[in-house]
Write a protein that holds these residues in place. Structure first.
Motif, mmCIF file in Angstrom:
data_model
loop_
_atom_site.group_PDB
_atom_site.id
_atom_site.type_symbol
_atom_site.label_atom_id
_atom_site.label_comp_id
_atom_site.label_asym_id
_atom_site.label_seq_id
_atom_site.Cartn_x
_atom_site.Cartn_y
_atom_site.Cartn_z
ATOM 1 N N SER A 35 0.827 -1.213 0.000
ATOM 2 C CA SER A 35 0.000 0.000 0.000
ATOM 3 C C SER A 35 0.858 1.258 0.000
ATOM 4 N N GLN A 36 2.143 1.101 0.318
ATOM 5 C CA GLN A 36 3.056 2.239 0.350
ATOM 6 C C GLN A 36 3.748 2.465 -0.992
ATOM 7 N N LEU A 37 3.519 1.569 -1.948
ATOM 8 C CA LEU A 37 4.070 1.754 -3.288
ATOM 9 C C LEU A 37 3.258 2.812 -4.029
ATOM 10 N N SER A 38 3.913 3.505 -4.912
ATOM 11 C CA SER A 38 3.223 4.480 -5.749
ATOM 12 C C SER A 38 3.558 4.202 -7.208
ATOM 13 N N THR A 39 2.950 4.967 -8.086
ATOM 14 C CA THR A 39 3.225 4.792 -9.515
ATOM 15 C C THR A 39 4.677 5.127 -9.845
ATOM 16 N N LEU A 40 5.336 5.849 -8.935
ATOM 17 C CA LEU A 40 6.735 6.224 -9.161
ATOM 18 C C LEU A 40 7.712 5.237 -8.518
ATOM 19 N N SER A 41 7.172 4.233 -7.824
ATOM 20 C CA SER A 41 8.042 3.269 -7.152
ATOM 21 C C SER A 41 8.843 2.481 -8.179
ATOM 22 N N SER A 42 10.086 2.222 -7.831
ATOM 23 C CA SER A 42 10.974 1.499 -8.737
ATOM 24 C C SER A 42 10.789 -0.011 -8.595
ATOM 25 N N ALA A 43 11.386 -0.732 -9.527
ATOM 26 C CA ALA A 43 11.363 -2.190 -9.448
ATOM 27 C C ALA A 43 12.050 -2.671 -8.174
ATOM 28 N N THR A 44 13.035 -1.896 -7.712
ATOM 29 C CA THR A 44 13.726 -2.228 -6.471
ATOM 30 C C THR A 44 12.771 -2.185 -5.286
ATOM 31 N N ASP A 45 11.898 -1.171 -5.280
ATOM 32 C CA ASP A 45 10.905 -1.054 -4.210
ATOM 33 C C ASP A 45 9.949 -2.247 -4.226
ATOM 34 N N HIS A 46 9.499 -2.613 -5.412
ATOM 35 C CA HIS A 46 8.591 -3.752 -5.537
ATOM 36 C C HIS A 46 9.278 -5.033 -5.067
ATOM 37 N N GLY A 47 10.519 -5.211 -5.468
ATOM 38 C CA GLY A 47 11.244 -6.428 -5.113
ATOM 39 C C GLY A 47 11.651 -6.488 -3.654
ATOM 40 N N ALA A 48 11.773 -5.321 -3.019
ATOM 41 C CA ALA A 48 12.226 -5.276 -1.633
ATOM 42 C C ALA A 48 11.265 -5.977 -0.688
ATOM 43 N N ILE A 49 9.973 -5.937 -1.005
ATOM 44 C CA ILE A 49 8.978 -6.513 -0.109
ATOM 45 C C ILE A 49 9.262 -7.984 0.156
ATOM 46 N N GLU A 50 9.665 -8.701 -0.886
ATOM 47 C CA GLU A 50 9.953 -10.129 -0.736
ATOM 48 C C GLU A 50 11.073 -10.374 0.270
ATOM 49 N N THR A 51 12.037 -9.478 0.319
ATOM 50 C CA THR A 51 13.185 -9.672 1.220
ATOM 51 C C THR A 51 12.882 -9.247 2.651
ATOM 52 N N LEU A 52 11.793 -8.519 2.855
ATOM 53 C CA LEU A 52 11.493 -7.980 4.184
ATOM 54 C C LEU A 52 10.614 -8.898 5.017
ATOM 55 N N ILE A 53 9.984 -9.882 4.394
ATOM 56 C CA ILE A 53 9.016 -10.754 5.068
ATOM 57 C C ILE A 53 9.684 -12.048 5.502
ATOM 58 N N HIS A 54 9.572 -12.379 6.800
ATOM 59 C CA HIS A 54 10.195 -13.589 7.334
ATOM 60 C C HIS A 54 9.210 -14.324 8.244
ATOM 61 N N GLY A 55 9.204 -15.644 8.149
ATOM 62 C CA GLY A 55 8.342 -16.449 9.006
ATOM 63 C C GLY A 55 9.010 -17.752 9.394
ATOM 64 N N ILE A 56 8.632 -18.268 10.554
ATOM 65 C CA ILE A 56 9.122 -19.568 11.025
ATOM 66 C C ILE A 56 7.899 -20.350 11.511
ATOM 67 N N GLU A 57 7.796 -21.598 11.094
ATOM 68 C CA GLU A 57 6.675 -22.439 11.510
ATOM 69 C C GLU A 57 7.153 -23.863 11.777
ATOM 70 N N LYS A 58 6.742 -24.381 12.912
ATOM 71 C CA LYS A 58 7.178 -25.702 13.377
ATOM 72 C C LYS A 58 6.480 -26.845 12.640
ATOM 73 N N LYS A 59 5.172 -26.716 12.432
ATOM 74 C CA LYS A 59 4.381 -27.837 11.911
ATOM 75 C C LYS A 59 4.401 -27.854 10.386
ATOM 76 N N GLN A 60 4.444 -29.061 9.838
ATOM 77 C CA GLN A 60 4.655 -29.213 8.404
ATOM 78 C C GLN A 60 3.492 -28.674 7.569
ATOM 79 N N LEU A 61 2.258 -29.018 7.932
ATOM 80 C CA LEU A 61 1.119 -28.590 7.111
ATOM 81 C C LEU A 61 0.936 -27.074 7.132
ATOM 82 N N PRO A 62 0.919 -26.423 8.300
ATOM 83 C CA PRO A 62 0.822 -24.953 8.269
ATOM 84 C C PRO A 62 1.965 -24.295 7.511
ATOM 85 N N HIS A 63 3.181 -24.876 7.613
ATOM 86 C CA HIS A 63 4.311 -24.319 6.860
ATOM 87 C C HIS A 63 4.044 -24.401 5.364
#
Length: 206
Positions: A35-63
């Motif tokens: 929601s913080q992206l704008s029409t002027l956002s670069s490809a770097t901004d779009h790609g950055a989101i993937e690198t900012l999200i982290h998760g850890i899950e113990k159970k196989q099915l929820p993972h």
């Protein structure tokens, strides 16, 4: 919770859920960052989101479901969703470089880890109760200085004895606990009837 924590794309703020389940908080964080992206956002901004999200899950099915959820939300290579028991990692194995800016989680509570897990925690924080273990990790190992957290915890967490009293002291000493939201009974029914609170705090702020 994500809206209140407000991870910022322009600051490249990292987001972690150390008990991510099927990824509900993480998908909300993705939407919030996008929601913080704008029409002027670069490809770097779009790609950055993937690198900012982290998760850890113990159970196989929820993972597996969380990984699928990431793909459905445009994370093409969701390798940062780790299949691991967060509490099973050694206390001294957590690297300072792995600390995050924003942490949002609903850790499992009311359960206990197997014997041996958490045995290397500091003596005053040693316990096998899952929510207590997560809180010790969040404050001491997972959150950066000035990092922000929103955590779902059982009602009464701040008023227990023993380890809970030690955690309350740690929380109030090392963090600014600025908001507590008491949720109505039955919010998580039928999965649990335990009353819960939302705790919002900032690491190191006074």
């Amino acid at each position: 919770m994500v809206d209140r924590i407000n991870p910022r794309l322009d600051r490249r703020e990292t987001v972690l859920d150390p008990a991510c389940g099927t990824g509900g908080f993480l998908t909300a964080a993705i939407d919030h960052l996008r929601s913080q992206l704008s029409t002027l956002s670069s490809a770097t901004d779009h790609g950055a989101i993937e690198t900012l999200i982290h998760g850890i899950e113990k159970k196989q099915l929820p993972h597996l479901l969380c990984t699928t959820n990431m793909l459905l939300h445009g994370i093409d290579v969701p390798s940062q969703i780790v299949h691991q028991n967060t509490l099973g990692k050694g206390w001294n194995e957590w690297s300072p470089q792995g600390k995050v800016d924003c942490l949002i989680t609903n850790p499992p509570f009311g359960g206990y880890e197997d014997g041996g897990v958490g045995g290397d925690y500091p003596a005053d924080l040693r316990t096998r109760e899952t929510a207590d273990m997560f809180m010790a990790l969040i404050i001491k190992k997972l959150l950066k200085e000035n990092g922000r957290a929103a955590v779902v915890l059982p009602d009464g967490f701040l008023f227990g004895d023993g380890i809970k009293a030690a955690l309350k002291k740690l929380l109030l000493r090392d963090c600014k606990l600025h908001t507590i939201v008491r949720l109505p009974k039955g919010v998580f029914a039928p999965y649990t009837t335990i009353k819960t609170n939302l705790l919002f705090f900032t690491k190191g702020a006074t």
